[in-house]
Write a protein that holds these residues in place. Structure first.
Motif, PDB file in Angstrom:
ATOM      1  N   CYS A 109       0.861  -1.185   0.000  1.00  0.00           N
ATOM      2  CA  CYS A 109       0.000   0.000   0.000  1.00  0.00           C
ATOM      3  C   CYS A 109       0.899   1.237   0.000  1.00  0.00           C
ATOM      4  N   THR A 110       0.303   2.398   0.189  1.00  0.00           N
ATOM      5  CA  THR A 110       1.066   3.628   0.353  1.00  0.00           C
ATOM      6  C   THR A 110       1.874   3.549   1.647  1.00  0.00           C
ATOM      7  N   ASP A 111       3.051   4.140   1.645  1.00  0.00           N
ATOM      8  CA  ASP A 111       3.862   4.184   2.857  1.00  0.00           C
ATOM      9  C   ASP A 111       3.127   5.019   3.903  1.00  0.00           C
ATOM     10  N   TYR A 112       2.607   4.340   4.920  1.00  0.00           N
ATOM     11  CA  TYR A 112       1.777   4.998   5.925  1.00  0.00           C
ATOM     12  C   TYR A 112       2.598   5.612   7.063  1.00  0.00           C
ATOM     13  N   ASN A 113       3.912   5.448   7.036  1.00  0.00           N
ATOM     14  CA  ASN A 113       4.728   5.863   8.179  1.00  0.00           C
ATOM     15  C   ASN A 113       4.629   7.363   8.464  1.00  0.00           C
ATOM     16  N   GLY A 146       2.450   2.141  -3.136  1.00  0.00           N
ATOM     17  CA  GLY A 146       1.442   3.157  -3.429  1.00  0.00           C
ATOM     18  C   GLY A 146       0.104   2.498  -3.694  1.00  0.00           C
ATOM     19  N   CYS A 147      -0.543   2.906  -4.764  1.00  0.00           N
ATOM     20  CA  CYS A 147      -1.827   2.319  -5.140  1.00  0.00           C
ATOM     21  C   CYS A 147      -1.626   1.374  -6.317  1.00  0.00           C
ATOM     22  N   PHE A 148      -2.336   0.263  -6.321  1.00  0.00           N
ATOM     23  CA  PHE A 148      -2.265  -0.622  -7.486  1.00  0.00           C
ATOM     24  C   PHE A 148      -2.845   0.100  -8.697  1.00  0.00           C
ATOM     25  N   PHE A 259     -16.337   4.425   2.910  1.00  0.00           N
ATOM     26  CA  PHE A 259     -15.455   5.355   3.595  1.00  0.00           C
ATOM     27  C   PHE A 259     -14.001   4.934   3.453  1.00  0.00           C
ATOM     28  N   GLN A 260     -13.748   3.611   3.381  1.00  0.00           N
ATOM     29  CA  GLN A 260     -12.372   3.149   3.231  1.00  0.00           C
ATOM     30  C   GLN A 260     -11.831   3.485   1.843  1.00  0.00           C
ATOM     31  N   GLN A 261     -12.663   3.341   0.836  1.00  0.00           N
ATOM     32  CA  GLN A 261     -12.242   3.728  -0.510  1.00  0.00           C
ATOM     33  C   GLN A 261     -11.884   5.215  -0.554  1.00  0.00           C
ATOM     34  N   SER A 262     -12.687   6.021   0.124  1.00  0.00           N
ATOM     35  CA  SER A 262     -12.402   7.457   0.178  1.00  0.00           C
ATOM     36  C   SER A 262     -11.108   7.719   0.941  1.00  0.00           C
ATOM     37  N   GLN A 263     -10.882   6.967   2.016  1.00  0.00           N
ATOM     38  CA  GLN A 263      -9.652   7.141   2.785  1.00  0.00           C
ATOM     39  C   GLN A 263      -8.425   6.846   1.936  1.00  0.00           C
ATOM     40  N   TYR A 264      -8.523   5.834   1.078  1.00  0.00           N
ATOM     41  CA  TYR A 264      -7.400   5.528   0.182  1.00  0.00           C
ATOM     42  C   TYR A 264      -7.145   6.707  -0.764  1.00  0.00           C
TER      43      TYR A 264
END
Length: 298
Positions: A109-113, A146-148, A259-264
């Protein structure tokens, strides 16, 4: 001597690609799957040369037995807390019992750090697992892609081919988004799994592309002018996501709730990969944004 890599989640789209890439690079690949796994999925893995072990995934001793002689465990599992935390902890415990030296968690996924905790539920689960695994002695490498890139094909607000529109949040249509194809992610992951010197975090992106660049690509490919527009400010988008979550409490049990799709989407416009490791392995080639968009825009 061949390195033996164990893949968890090998029946999934990404996991199967990682397994195939490992075999192509000369690795011996094992996959652990649940006892209830569909036989057709098992046959598909065996057909490409994977040794499939059906086990009780809640039994860390059974996992440990499957991990004997393994040099690295790659987790490509997908799910919510019962998978990203509970299942991965079981797999990790089994790997440690067996003396496996290295572990690649499901951090694709995206680097969330550098993101704020609480802004993305699925990132928060991965962050919790990171805290847990970093408390052990096993050598860990997270791969952030990142994003696929596949989402670009599915008429999201970022690119909607059906409506001929390109959308963005915030005030910068030149903001570059991180995309990686599944095949590129799999090829890089295979290299990292075979690399005993791989560091803790590796950021990659097949391409980094802005809304304005997407517009230019489509103009070049098709000659058409897509509508490019601001969806909202980032502040308004954050408020919208909060309302989405409050209005759909059942979404907490859905992997890809609205909401999770929006968060991405929000995360894509608030952070970027700035330390790409694309050149770490010289034999890899990366898909360009123009070549990828050509696949589905005519």
């Amino acid at each position: 001597m061949k390195k033996i890599i164990l893949v968890a989640g090998a029946t999934g789209n990404l996991g199967k690609r990682i397994s195939k890439a490992l075999i192509e690079k000369g690795a011996d690949v094992r996959a652990i799957v649940r006892n209830s796994t569909d036989s057709d999925k098992i046959k598909a893995l065996e057909k490409i040369g994977v040794t499939v072990l059906q086990i009780d995934m809640s039994d860390s001793d059974a996992i440990a037995t499957s991990c004997e002689g393994i040099t690295c465990v790659v987790c490509a599992v997908a799910g919510l807390e019962n998978v990203i935390l509970d299942l991965q902890k079981n797999i990790l415990e089994g790997a440690i019992k067996a003396g496996v030296p290295r572990f690649i968690p499901s951090d694709f996924c995206t680097d969330y750090n550098n993101l704020i905790a609480g802004e993305n539920r699925n990132f928060d689960l991965r962050r919790d697992f990171k805290t847990y695994i970093d408390g052990t002695s096993i050598q860990t490498t997270s791969i952030f892609n990142g994003c696929f890139a596949d989402i670009l094909m599915y008429n999201t607000p970022i690119l909607n081919v059906k409506e001929k529109s390109i959308g963005y949040w915030g005030d910068n249509a030149d903001w570059e988004l991180d995309f990686t194809t599944m095949d590129d992610t799999a090829a890089f992951t295979a290299e990292a799994a075979l690399d005993d010197t791989a560091p803790r975090n590796l950021q990659i992106a097949s391409f980094q592309v802005s809304p304005n660049m997407i517009y230019d690509h489509i103009k070049q490919i098709s000659g058409k002018d897509y509508k490019i527009h601001q969806m909202s400010s980032l502040e308004d988008f954050a408020s919208h996501i909060k309302r989405q979550r409050e209005e759909n409490p059942a979404g907490k049990n859905e992997l890809y709730a609205n909401f999770q799709q929006s968060q991405y989407m929000y995360s894509m416009f608030t952070t970027q990969h700035t330390e790409l490791a694309n050149n770490r392995y010289n034999n890899l080639s990366w898909t360009s944004s123009l070549d990828y968009i050509k696949i589905f825009v005519k």
